[in-house]
Design a protein around this motif. Structure first.
Motif, PDB file in Angstrom:
ATOM      1  N   MET A 147      54.454  31.490  11.878  1.00  0.00           N
ATOM      2  CA  MET A 147      55.470  31.706  13.045  1.00  0.00           C
ATOM      3  C   MET A 147      54.762  33.024  13.849  1.00  0.00           C
ATOM      4  N   LYS A 148      55.116  32.854  15.126  1.00  0.00           N
ATOM      5  CA  LYS A 148      54.511  33.855  15.801  1.00  0.00           C
ATOM      6  C   LYS A 148      55.565  34.357  17.011  1.00  0.00           C
ATOM      7  N   LEU A 149      55.545  35.432  17.410  1.00  0.00           N
ATOM      8  CA  LEU A 149      56.265  36.179  18.519  1.00  0.00           C
ATOM      9  C   LEU A 149      55.363  36.624  19.328  1.00  0.00           C
ATOM     10  N   LYS A 150      55.413  36.050  20.614  1.00  0.00           N
ATOM     11  CA  LYS A 150      54.590  36.835  21.716  1.00  0.00           C
ATOM     12  C   LYS A 150      55.342  37.585  22.620  1.00  0.00           C
ATOM     13  N   ILE A 151      55.040  38.649  22.785  1.00  0.00           N
ATOM     14  CA  ILE A 151      55.896  39.676  23.526  1.00  0.00           C
ATOM     15  C   ILE A 151      54.937  40.601  24.315  1.00  0.00           C
ATOM     16  N   LYS A 152      55.227  40.760  25.582  1.00  0.00           N
ATOM     17  CA  LYS A 152      54.520  41.698  26.501  1.00  0.00           C
ATOM     18  C   LYS A 152      54.687  42.962  26.087  1.00  0.00           C
ATOM     19  N   SER A 153      53.806  43.962  26.234  1.00  0.00           N
ATOM     20  CA  SER A 153      53.858  45.277  25.631  1.00  0.00           C
ATOM     21  C   SER A 153      54.940  45.954  26.734  1.00  0.00           C
ATOM     22  N   SER A 154      55.124  45.451  27.928  1.00  0.00           N
ATOM     23  CA  SER A 154      56.336  46.210  28.662  1.00  0.00           C
ATOM     24  C   SER A 154      57.742  45.811  28.145  1.00  0.00           C
ATOM     25  N   ASP A 155      57.681  44.573  27.527  1.00  0.00           N
ATOM     26  CA  ASP A 155      59.121  44.329  26.840  1.00  0.00           C
ATOM     27  C   ASP A 155      59.187  45.041  25.535  1.00  0.00           C
ATOM     28  N   ILE A 156      58.194  45.430  24.834  1.00  0.00           N
ATOM     29  CA  ILE A 156      58.241  46.244  23.773  1.00  0.00           C
ATOM     30  C   ILE A 156      58.513  47.483  24.003  1.00  0.00           C
ATOM     31  N   ARG A 157      58.033  48.051  25.162  1.00  0.00           N
ATOM     32  CA  ARG A 157      58.626  49.658  25.571  1.00  0.00           C
ATOM     33  C   ARG A 157      60.071  49.498  25.956  1.00  0.00           C
ATOM     34  N   LYS A 158      60.737  48.538  26.684  1.00  0.00           N
ATOM     35  CA  LYS A 158      61.824  48.463  26.769  1.00  0.00           C
ATOM     36  C   LYS A 158      62.639  48.379  25.720  1.00  0.00           C
ATOM     37  N   ILE A 159      62.545  47.630  24.570  1.00  0.00           N
ATOM     38  CA  ILE A 159      63.232  47.633  23.362  1.00  0.00           C
ATOM     39  C   ILE A 159      63.132  49.026  22.578  1.00  0.00           C
ATOM     40  N   ASP A 160      61.733  49.459  22.683  1.00  0.00           N
ATOM     41  CA  ASP A 160      61.703  51.002  22.216  1.00  0.00           C
ATOM     42  C   ASP A 160      62.638  52.073  22.559  1.00  0.00           C
ATOM     43  N   ALA A 161      62.600  51.977  24.042  1.00  0.00           N
ATOM     44  CA  ALA A 161      63.661  52.804  24.751  1.00  0.00           C
ATOM     45  C   ALA A 161      64.804  52.445  24.438  1.00  0.00           C
ATOM     46  N   HIS A 162      65.221  51.143  24.344  1.00  0.00           N
ATOM     47  CA  HIS A 162      66.539  51.120  24.357  1.00  0.00           C
ATOM     48  C   HIS A 162      67.106  51.486  22.789  1.00  0.00           C
ATOM     49  N   ALA A 163      66.337  51.391  21.693  1.00  0.00           N
ATOM     50  CA  ALA A 163      66.399  51.995  20.258  1.00  0.00           C
ATOM     51  C   ALA A 163      66.331  53.522  20.221  1.00  0.00           C
ATOM     52  N   LEU A 164      65.423  54.106  21.279  1.00  0.00           N
ATOM     53  CA  LEU A 164      65.362  55.498  20.996  1.00  0.00           C
ATOM     54  C   LEU A 164      66.773  56.044  21.775  1.00  0.00           C
ATOM     55  N   GLU A 165      67.232  55.504  22.842  1.00  0.00           N
ATOM     56  CA  GLU A 165      68.538  55.905  23.627  1.00  0.00           C
ATOM     57  C   GLU A 165      69.787  55.725  22.953  1.00  0.00           C
ATOM     58  N   THR A 166      69.712  54.543  21.847  1.00  0.00           N
ATOM     59  CA  THR A 166      71.164  54.474  21.154  1.00  0.00           C
ATOM     60  C   THR A 166      71.159  54.953  19.897  1.00  0.00           C
ATOM     61  N   TYR A 167      69.967  55.791  19.412  1.00  0.00           N
ATOM     62  CA  TYR A 167      70.010  56.503  18.045  1.00  0.00           C
ATOM     63  C   TYR A 167      71.084  57.601  18.401  1.00  0.00           C
ATOM     64  N   PRO A 168      71.733  58.133  17.270  1.00  0.00           N
ATOM     65  CA  PRO A 168      71.579  57.392  15.876  1.00  0.00           C
ATOM     66  C   PRO A 168      72.340  56.046  15.542  1.00  0.00           C
ATOM     67  N   HIS A 169      72.784  55.341  16.490  1.00  0.00           N
ATOM     68  CA  HIS A 169      73.412  53.924  16.324  1.00  0.00           C
ATOM     69  C   HIS A 169      72.507  52.899  16.486  1.00  0.00           C
ATOM     70  N   GLU A 170      72.689  51.954  15.716  1.00  0.00           N
ATOM     71  CA  GLU A 170      71.867  50.906  15.931  1.00  0.00           C
ATOM     72  C   GLU A 170      72.204  50.249  17.406  1.00  0.00           C
ATOM     73  N   CYS A 171      70.807  49.713  18.153  1.00  0.00           N
ATOM     74  CA  CYS A 171      71.114  48.915  19.262  1.00  0.00           C
ATOM     75  C   CYS A 171      70.779  47.674  18.988  1.00  0.00           C
ATOM     76  N   VAL A 172      71.413  46.915  19.896  1.00  0.00           N
ATOM     77  CA  VAL A 172      71.276  45.357  19.586  1.00  0.00           C
ATOM     78  C   VAL A 172      70.777  44.693  21.213  1.00  0.00           C
TER      79      VAL A 172
END
Ligand code: ZN
Length: 139
Positions: free
Chosen positions: A1-26
């Motif tokens: 199984m494979k998940l194809k994801i654009k690097s721009s979308d990975i950056r969006k998710i990364d940014a969300h996780a860092l903004e939400t730190y120290p809480h979990e983002c979803v």
């Protein structure tokens, strides 16, 4: 199984996780799936209604609305992402419980510190077992 994801979308998710730190983002992954290949078309942020560093919950009505809206456009809800502040990207016992219900979705999990994303991994539950999903960044 494979998940194809654009690097721009990975950056969006990364940014969300860092903004939400120290809480979990979803958030939610909208896209297509065919024969075990999942392709992300869109990343949708959700609110972690628990505001917790070790758990997340999203409003079911919000998830349903995103799911319906995707369906109306011929797309699917293919995955959920969330973050593990100060921990690795692994399936926690709590995650595994939820995966029994949402195992047909890809679970993208990020491990991060305050400064940076440490790792990203994706999983699914098939026949009650947690399986790795290969992450394939695309342009
Ligand atoms: Zn988790």
């Amino acid at each position: 199984m494979k998940l194809k994801i654009k690097s721009s979308d990975i950056r969006k998710i990364d940014a969300h996780a860092l903004e939400t730190y120290p809480h979990e983002c979803v958030g939610l992954l909208i896209g297509t799936s065919e024969k075990g290949v999942f392709e992300v078309r869109e990343v949708v942020r959700a609110q972690n209604t628990l505001n917790s560093p070790v758990a997340f919950e999203a409003d079911p009505q919000f998830v349903y609305n995103v799911y319906k809206e995707a369906e109306n456009r011929g797309l699917q809800l293919i995955g959920i992402y969330h973050s593990h502040p100060n921990l690795h990207a692994y399936v926690s016992a709590r995650d595994a419980e939820f995966m029994k219900f949402w195992g047909h979705l890809v679970w993208l999990i990020l491990g991060l510190s305050q400064e940076k994303i440490i790792e990203r991994k994706a999983f699914m539950m098939r026949d009650g077992k947690i399986q790795d999903v290969e992450l394939e960044p695309v342009e």
